[in-house]
Design an enzyme around this catalytic site. Structure first.
Site, PDB file in Angstrom:
ATOM      1  N   ASP A  34       0.860  -1.178   0.000  1.00 28.29           N
ATOM      2  CA  ASP A  34       0.000   0.000   0.000  1.00 28.29           C
ATOM      3  C   ASP A  34       0.896   1.227   0.000  1.00 28.29           C
ATOM      4  O   ASP A  34       1.937   1.238   0.668  1.00 28.29           O
ATOM      5  CB  ASP A  34      -0.913  -0.004   1.237  1.00 28.29           C
ATOM      6  CG  ASP A  34      -2.140   0.879   1.047  1.00 28.29           C
ATOM      7  OD1 ASP A  34      -3.259   0.341   1.043  1.00 28.29           O
ATOM      8  OD2 ASP A  34      -1.988   2.109   0.909  1.00 28.29           O
ATOM      9  N   ARG A  39      -0.408   3.360   7.066  1.00 27.84           N
ATOM     10  CA  ARG A  39      -1.141   2.098   7.074  1.00 27.84           C
ATOM     11  C   ARG A  39      -0.170   0.919   7.183  1.00 27.84           C
ATOM     12  O   ARG A  39      -0.398  -0.023   7.954  1.00 27.84           O
ATOM     13  CB  ARG A  39      -1.976   1.986   5.794  1.00 27.84           C
ATOM     14  CG  ARG A  39      -2.737   0.667   5.600  1.00 27.84           C
ATOM     15  CD  ARG A  39      -3.883   0.527   6.553  1.00 27.84           C
ATOM     16  NE  ARG A  39      -4.812  -0.519   6.138  1.00 27.84           N
ATOM     17  CZ  ARG A  39      -5.662  -1.121   6.950  1.00 27.84           C
ATOM     18  NH1 ARG A  39      -5.713  -0.783   8.227  1.00 27.84           N
ATOM     19  NH2 ARG A  39      -6.486  -2.053   6.510  1.00 27.84           N
ATOM     20  N   THR A  85     -12.572   1.739  -6.307  1.00 28.83           N
ATOM     21  CA  THR A  85     -13.018   2.286  -7.591  1.00 28.83           C
ATOM     22  C   THR A  85     -14.206   3.207  -7.306  1.00 28.83           C
ATOM     23  O   THR A  85     -15.365   2.795  -7.406  1.00 28.83           O
ATOM     24  CB  THR A  85     -13.427   1.160  -8.566  1.00 28.83           C
ATOM     25  OG1 THR A  85     -14.199   0.183  -7.855  1.00 28.83           O
ATOM     26  CG2 THR A  85     -12.205   0.491  -9.157  1.00 28.83           C
ATOM     27  N   CYS A 260     -19.968   0.445  -2.255  1.00 29.79           N
ATOM     28  CA  CYS A 260     -20.483  -0.599  -3.150  1.00 29.79           C
ATOM     29  C   CYS A 260     -21.865  -0.254  -3.679  1.00 29.79           C
ATOM     30  O   CYS A 260     -22.020   0.116  -4.837  1.00 29.79           O
ATOM     31  CB  CYS A 260     -20.509  -1.947  -2.428  1.00 29.79           C
ATOM     32  SG  CYS A 260     -18.869  -2.644  -2.121  1.00 29.79           S
ATOM     33  N   ARG A 331     -16.943   6.044   3.900  1.00 29.44           N
ATOM     34  CA  ARG A 331     -17.003   6.423   2.490  1.00 29.44           C
ATOM     35  C   ARG A 331     -18.450   6.489   1.991  1.00 29.44           C
ATOM     36  O   ARG A 331     -19.223   5.579   2.189  1.00 29.44           O
ATOM     37  CB  ARG A 331     -16.203   5.430   1.637  1.00 29.44           C
ATOM     38  CG  ARG A 331     -14.706   5.497   1.845  1.00 29.44           C
ATOM     39  CD  ARG A 331     -13.993   4.416   1.070  1.00 29.44           C
ATOM     40  NE  ARG A 331     -14.363   3.082   1.533  1.00 29.44           N
ATOM     41  CZ  ARG A 331     -13.950   1.952   0.950  1.00 29.44           C
ATOM     42  NH1 ARG A 331     -13.177   1.999  -0.115  1.00 29.44           N
ATOM     43  NH2 ARG A 331     -14.325   0.778   1.442  1.00 29.44           N
TER      44      ARG A 331
END
Length: 421
Positions: A34, A39, A85, A260, A331
């Site tokens: 990453d 992180r 994405t 999603c 998110r």
């Protein structure tokens, strides 16, 4: 390849990449990569700020290491890309993270290597958008020097029962042989088994319609909630009655967010529209779900007005800002729409969430989370029913007897709330 020859690099260590790296790291030499250095530092000390994995999970992955150094990827031969994405401000697919990760892999790609994508995309994206980048930056030829696959993620953040290994995995490959090898690779860690799709495009399409279907089902019950509100009917009671039929699908109304359900339909819409077809049902479902935050805020304000509460400068507590319960992911949270609409009315909003990272919430949304609830409020919205919220006595948080409690997901007893969807 023999199992001792397989060396796996997982690119992107969020909700999808980390569990994948951990499971593969139990059997194969694996590196979790990453570009977020913080992180990597946290994961190296076995700390997951998403609260999805405990120390024991890291310890079980004895062949797993972590790094943010691209040059270390050169020693691996299977690359699995699991980056987000998202969509942009105009609801168009934003492939920048995906193509950047693809370039990172391409720059270390060798003959004989395999690149697998798990990020949700529209049908055709892997071969039409990603493969050209792999060829450009590697100088290699697709399906001659390297192969690709697509195995859509089915991670459900916050779910400790339906985990990676217990959910059947769709697999696919760019050649028949690649498809078999990729399928065998996932079979080695997924106890629930795999489903080998006939092509990469079929696997991509299967993933994007899974969440689009759920989006449409939720939009239907959300529209019912809007209709029944005008009729003075309790939507939850209607759904409970209808659920006595054996084939009734038990969807509940609410805010639709996350990376999603609220995003994937836009990928399918984009691809469809680029081909000259303008979907009606999918667009309609998205439109309904995107209005729910405004409806929740206005419903609260109307009820407060009916009870004689002055709206301007009134105090409203919003409980939860993550996109779903018992999860730290903020998110595309639908709660943000509620907060923004309340602020438009002149309401002073206070947000409390025991799961969300306060620094991340401030950085992303400019909202300072309460560290504790130490006040009383004119209105209280139970927006995200985290488990620890359900044990709180919300009645003591009322400023006055006529203050309003709005239970968005109808998880509390009806007698303890004033409004629910």
């Amino acid at each position: 390849m023999e199992s001792n020859e397989i060396k796996i690099a997982v690119i992107g260590l969020g909700y999808v990449g980390l569990p994948l790296a951990i499971e593969f790291g139990k059997k194969y030499t694996t590196i979790g990569f990453d570009n977020n250095t913080q992180r990597i530092k946290e994961l190296t000390t076995h700390f997951d700020h998403n609260r999805e994995h405990e120390t024991a999970a890291f310890e079980a992955a004895r062949y797993l290491t972590f790094s943010y150094q691209q040059e270390l990827l050169a020693g691996y031969n299977v690359y699995i890309i699991t980056v987000p994405t998202p969509v942009d401000n105009f609801k168009k697919p934003n492939l920048k993270p995906l193509l950047k990760a693809t370039q990172t892999v391409a720059e270390v790609l060798k003959k004989g290597d395999t690149v697998i994508y798990e990020s949700t995309v529209y049908p055709g994206c892997t071969e039409e958008d990603c493969v050209p980048v792999l060829e450009q930056y590697s100088g290699l030829v697709f399906n001659k020097d390297f192969v690709c696959g697509y195995s859509p993620e089915r991670i459900n953040p916050g779910d400790k029962t339906r985990t990676l290994t217990s959910i059947q995995k769709i697999t696919s490959g760019s050649t028949p042989e690649a498809a078999k090898q990729i399928d065998a690779l996932y079979q080695s860690i997924v106890m629930a088994g795999t489903y080998l799709a006939p092509s990469i495009k079929v696997a991509e399409a299967a993933k994007v319609i899974e969440n689009t279907q759920r989006d449409l089902n939720i939009s239907f019950v959300n529209e019912l909630a809007l209709i029944f509100d005008k009729m003075g009917i309790d939507t939850t009671e209607v759904l409970q009655a209808a659920a006595t039929k054996w084939n009734f699908m038990p969807f509940k109304p609410g805010l639709v967010g996350g990376n999603c359900i609220s995003v994937d339909p836009h990928y399918l819409l984009h691809k469809s529209q680029s081909l000259g077809y303008h979907p009606q049902v999918i667009l309609s479902g998205r439109s309904v779900n995107e209005k729910m935050g405004v409806f929740v805020a206005s419903k609260l304000v109307k009820t407060m007005l009916q009870r004689g509460i002055t709206i301007k400068n009134s105090d409203v507590l919003v409980m939860g800002i993550t996109f779903k319960e018992n999860c730290s992911d903020i998110r595309n949270t639908g709660v943000l729409d509620v907060i923004r609409e309340l602020n438009e009315y002149g309401v002073k909003t206070y947000v409390y969430d025991t799961w969300a990272d306060a620094t991340e919430v401030q950085r992303e949304y400019g909202i300072n989370l309460l560290q504790e609830i130490n006040n009383q409020y004119d209105g209280i919205i139970l927006a995200v029913p985290h488990q620890d919220f359900l044990t709180l006595d919300l009645q003591v948080l009322k400023k006055e007897k006529h203050s309003v409690i709005f239970d968005i997901k109808a998880v509390l007893n009806k007698k303890d709330t004033d409004i629910r969807l």
